[in-house]
Design an enzyme around this catalytic site. Structure first.
Site, PDB file in Angstrom:
ATOM      1  N   LYS A 170      14.099  -4.160 -13.051  1.00 32.80           N
ATOM      2  CA  LYS A 170      13.255  -5.159 -13.353  1.00 32.80           C
ATOM      3  C   LYS A 170      14.286  -6.206 -13.903  1.00 32.80           C
ATOM      4  O   LYS A 170      13.852  -7.601 -13.936  1.00 32.80           O
ATOM      5  CB  LYS A 170      12.013  -4.798 -14.496  1.00 32.80           C
ATOM      6  CG  LYS A 170      11.012  -3.834 -13.626  1.00 32.80           C
ATOM      7  CD  LYS A 170      10.268  -4.661 -12.763  1.00 32.80           C
ATOM      8  CE  LYS A 170       9.311  -5.770 -13.227  1.00 32.80           C
ATOM      9  NZ  LYS A 170       8.396  -6.110 -12.280  1.00 32.80           N
ATOM     10  N   ASN A 214       2.997   8.126 -29.208  1.00 34.53           N
ATOM     11  CA  ASN A 214       2.617   9.005 -28.100  1.00 34.53           C
ATOM     12  C   ASN A 214       1.482  10.119 -28.430  1.00 34.53           C
ATOM     13  O   ASN A 214       0.338  10.255 -27.869  1.00 34.53           O
ATOM     14  CB  ASN A 214       3.670   9.358 -27.068  1.00 34.53           C
ATOM     15  CG  ASN A 214       4.518   8.363 -26.391  1.00 34.53           C
ATOM     16  OD1 ASN A 214       4.144   7.292 -26.449  1.00 34.53           O
ATOM     17  ND2 ASN A 214       5.550   8.933 -26.089  1.00 34.53           N
ATOM     18  N   ILE A 222       7.162  -7.076   0.292  1.00 34.82           N
ATOM     19  CA  ILE A 222       7.726  -8.230  -0.135  1.00 34.82           C
ATOM     20  C   ILE A 222       9.126  -8.445   0.563  1.00 34.82           C
ATOM     21  O   ILE A 222       9.752  -9.572   0.514  1.00 34.82           O
ATOM     22  CB  ILE A 222       7.829  -8.508  -1.603  1.00 34.82           C
ATOM     23  CG1 ILE A 222       8.482  -7.498  -2.317  1.00 34.82           C
ATOM     24  CG2 ILE A 222       6.322  -8.828  -2.065  1.00 34.82           C
ATOM     25  CD1 ILE A 222       8.526  -7.878  -3.955  1.00 34.82           C
ATOM     26  N   TYR A 254      14.298   2.170 -13.394  1.00 35.52           N
ATOM     27  CA  TYR A 254      13.208   1.321 -13.357  1.00 35.52           C
ATOM     28  C   TYR A 254      13.454  -0.120 -14.197  1.00 35.52           C
ATOM     29  O   TYR A 254      13.287  -1.363 -13.449  1.00 35.52           O
ATOM     30  CB  TYR A 254      11.792   1.996 -13.820  1.00 35.52           C
ATOM     31  CG  TYR A 254      10.737   0.880 -14.235  1.00 35.52           C
ATOM     32  CD1 TYR A 254      10.224   0.035 -13.244  1.00 35.52           C
ATOM     33  CD2 TYR A 254      10.306   0.790 -15.512  1.00 35.52           C
ATOM     34  CE1 TYR A 254       9.369  -0.858 -13.624  1.00 35.52           C
ATOM     35  CE2 TYR A 254       9.588  -0.211 -15.546  1.00 35.52           C
ATOM     36  CZ  TYR A 254       8.829  -1.219 -14.839  1.00 35.52           C
ATOM     37  OH  TYR A 254       7.930  -2.068 -15.232  1.00 35.52           O
ATOM     38  N   THR A 309       8.755  -6.652 -17.710  1.00 36.47           N
ATOM     39  CA  THR A 309       8.316  -6.106 -18.726  1.00 36.47           C
ATOM     40  C   THR A 309       9.140  -5.835 -20.039  1.00 36.47           C
ATOM     41  O   THR A 309      10.342  -6.253 -19.849  1.00 36.47           O
ATOM     42  CB  THR A 309       8.332  -4.475 -18.014  1.00 36.47           C
ATOM     43  OG1 THR A 309       8.178  -3.543 -18.938  1.00 36.47           O
ATOM     44  CG2 THR A 309       9.560  -4.106 -17.028  1.00 36.47           C
ATOM     45  N   ASP A 310       8.393  -5.515 -21.083  1.00 34.37           N
ATOM     46  CA  ASP A 310       9.193  -5.366 -22.346  1.00 34.37           C
ATOM     47  C   ASP A 310      10.334  -4.411 -22.124  1.00 34.37           C
ATOM     48  O   ASP A 310      11.482  -4.320 -22.948  1.00 34.37           O
ATOM     49  CB  ASP A 310       8.492  -5.011 -23.453  1.00 34.37           C
ATOM     50  CG  ASP A 310       7.678  -3.713 -23.318  1.00 34.37           C
ATOM     51  OD1 ASP A 310       7.711  -3.087 -22.443  1.00 34.37           O
ATOM     52  OD2 ASP A 310       6.952  -3.650 -24.475  1.00 34.37           O
ATOM     53  N   GLU A 311      10.276  -3.477 -21.126  1.00 30.27           N
ATOM     54  CA  GLU A 311      11.353  -2.511 -21.159  1.00 30.27           C
ATOM     55  C   GLU A 311      12.741  -3.157 -20.675  1.00 30.27           C
ATOM     56  O   GLU A 311      13.735  -2.428 -20.912  1.00 30.27           O
ATOM     57  CB  GLU A 311      11.072  -1.362 -20.108  1.00 30.27           C
ATOM     58  CG  GLU A 311       9.682  -0.668 -20.386  1.00 30.27           C
ATOM     59  CD  GLU A 311       9.280   0.285 -19.722  1.00 30.27           C
ATOM     60  OE1 GLU A 311      10.344   0.787 -19.127  1.00 30.27           O
ATOM     61  OE2 GLU A 311       8.159   0.811 -19.739  1.00 30.27           O
ATOM     62  N   LEU A 339       0.975   7.496 -19.336  1.00 30.67           N
ATOM     63  CA  LEU A 339       0.569   8.328 -20.474  1.00 30.67           C
ATOM     64  C   LEU A 339      -1.085   8.345 -20.522  1.00 30.67           C
ATOM     65  O   LEU A 339      -1.630   9.243 -20.429  1.00 30.67           O
ATOM     66  CB  LEU A 339       1.128   7.824 -21.887  1.00 30.67           C
ATOM     67  CG  LEU A 339       0.513   8.649 -22.938  1.00 30.67           C
ATOM     68  CD1 LEU A 339       0.901   9.954 -22.917  1.00 30.67           C
ATOM     69  CD2 LEU A 339       1.224   7.602 -24.337  1.00 30.67           C
ATOM     70  N   LEU A 372       0.751  -1.057  -0.057  1.00 31.43           N
ATOM     71  CA  LEU A 372      -0.174   0.021   0.052  1.00 31.43           C
ATOM     72  C   LEU A 372       0.935   1.269   0.047  1.00 31.43           C
ATOM     73  O   LEU A 372       0.739   2.102   0.913  1.00 31.43           O
ATOM     74  CB  LEU A 372      -0.831  -0.053   1.259  1.00 31.43           C
ATOM     75  CG  LEU A 372      -2.032  -1.182   1.243  1.00 31.43           C
ATOM     76  CD1 LEU A 372      -2.985  -1.108   2.256  1.00 31.43           C
ATOM     77  CD2 LEU A 372      -2.893  -0.886  -0.142  1.00 31.43           C
TER      78      LEU A 372
END
Ligand code: TYD
Length: 344
Positions: free
Chosen positions: A155, A250, A62, A151, A127-129, A191, A37
């Site tokens: 990941k 975008n 976690i 970020y 993620t694909d990033e 976005l 939270l």
């Protein structure tokens, strides 16, 4: 067989959709949602399952080994789906170190508990990033990881920890790499969610640079169904791309939102790119591996986008307290502060 799932990040955007999806589609299973939270977690996202006897919510992080072990033990967890993460590129640029605790160390704590108590499956949502950016072609699961933001580096680090626990200890791990996801209940910083909530407040929306960067978009329900397919049918140790090939710039996305709301394009405010060199130009994935297991998107991109616009229009009571919160306003001031004077 009856399973008890531990869904971490269960009060977040994709985690809460997945929790509701699983409760609705797996009537024999129990779900324990664990969520720290932080700013992005919101128990209101779980309202429709809150009183279900097969659902339990536990607040917690976690990274907290004692609590995580207590949950595995007392709840007899058989499957883990790890959504818990700091998941915003722009916030990660402001505070690059903080997310390592959740996105890397937290994954290790969960895996250690999985090893100690044994689980049938451990699915880590990525993620694909992690692939970085590409101007042409599509990313395949065995391509190198070249993350460009704090970020996506976090990941990628989390994925490496998952891989090592599979190889070293035989944990039955699975990894999914999702595309840019949109839908109801998305915290208003991405976005689509950021633009919609600003427009609905009569504010302008900031287009980073020339807006020619491209993302591939997937509706949250299809993303959840993709993760569920991997959880049921994936092969331990494997990685699966989860994407829907809706590649858009975008600028296209903003124009589409404006036209859907019947608003003027002059509400787009072009700003100097706040991500600078860390702004990935394009993400695109090959999803043949997932499709071979029978998954396909259920809804067209157009329909899902229109439904999302409708949801934000009709659910101001969900987003209004968020955009008026101290934390949110502090982030907007810190990240967009230098443009705010230009009537953003
Ligand atoms: P975002 O939704 O933050 O997702 P990601 O960085 O994970 O792809 O951003 C999507 C794209 O939209 C990205 O190229 C940055 C751009 N963007 C804007 O132009 N304006 C905005 O207000 C936001 C939030 C993002």
């Amino acid at each position: 067989m009856t399973n008890t799932l531990l869904i971490t990040g269960g009060a977040g955007f994709i985690g809460s959709h997945f929790t509701k999806y699983w409760i609705a589609t797996h009537l024999q299973d129990r779900v324990v949602a664990l969520d720290a939270l932080t700013y992005a977690g919101n128990t209101a996202n779980l309202a429709e399952v809150w009183n279900d006897p097969r659902f339990r919510f536990i607040p917690g992080r976690i990274q907290d080994q004692a609590s995580v072990e207590w949950i595995f033990k007392t709840e007899k967890i058989t499957r883990v789906v790890n959504f818990a993460a700091e998941s915003h590129n722009d916030r990660s640029l402001l505070d690059p170190g903080a997310l390592i605790q959740t996105n890397v160390y937290g994954v290790s704590v969960l895996l250690e508990a999985a090893r100690k108590f044994g689980v049938e499956r451990f699915l880590h949502v990525s993620t694909d990033e992690v692939y970085g950016t590409t101007d042409t072609g599509v990313f395949k699961e065995d391509d190198p990881l070249l993350p460009n933001t704090p970020y996506s580096a976090g990941k990628a680090g989390g994925e490496m920890v998952v891989r090592a626990h599979h190889v070293a200890y035989g944990i039955p791990t699975l990894v999914t790499r999702g595309g840019n996801t949109f839908g109801p209940n998305q915290y208003p910083e991405k976005l689509i969610s950021f633009s919609l909530t600003r427009l609905l407040q009569g504010k302008k929306i900031p287009l980073y640079g020339d807006g020619s960067q491209r993302r591939e978009w997937i509706a949250v329900r299809d993303h959840c169904a993709g993760i569920a397919t991997v959880l049921e049918k994936g092969e331990p140790g494997q990685i699966y791309n989860v994407g829907d090939h809706n590649e858009r710039t975008n600028l296209w996305i903003m124009q589409r939102l404006l036209s859907e709301l019947g608003m003027d394009e002059r509400l787009i405010k072009r700003i100097e790119d706040p991500r600078g060199g860390a702004h990935d130009r394009r993400y695109s994935m090959d999803t043949a591996k997932l499709q071979r297991m029978g998954w396909k998107p259920e809804r067209s991109f157009d329909e899902a986008l229109s439904a999302t616009v409708r949801w934000y229009r009709e659910n101001e009571s969900w987003w209004r307290p968020i955009v008026e919160s101290e934390d949110y306003q502090t982030f907007v001031r810190r990240f967009y502060g230098r443009y705010l004077g230009e009537d953003l």
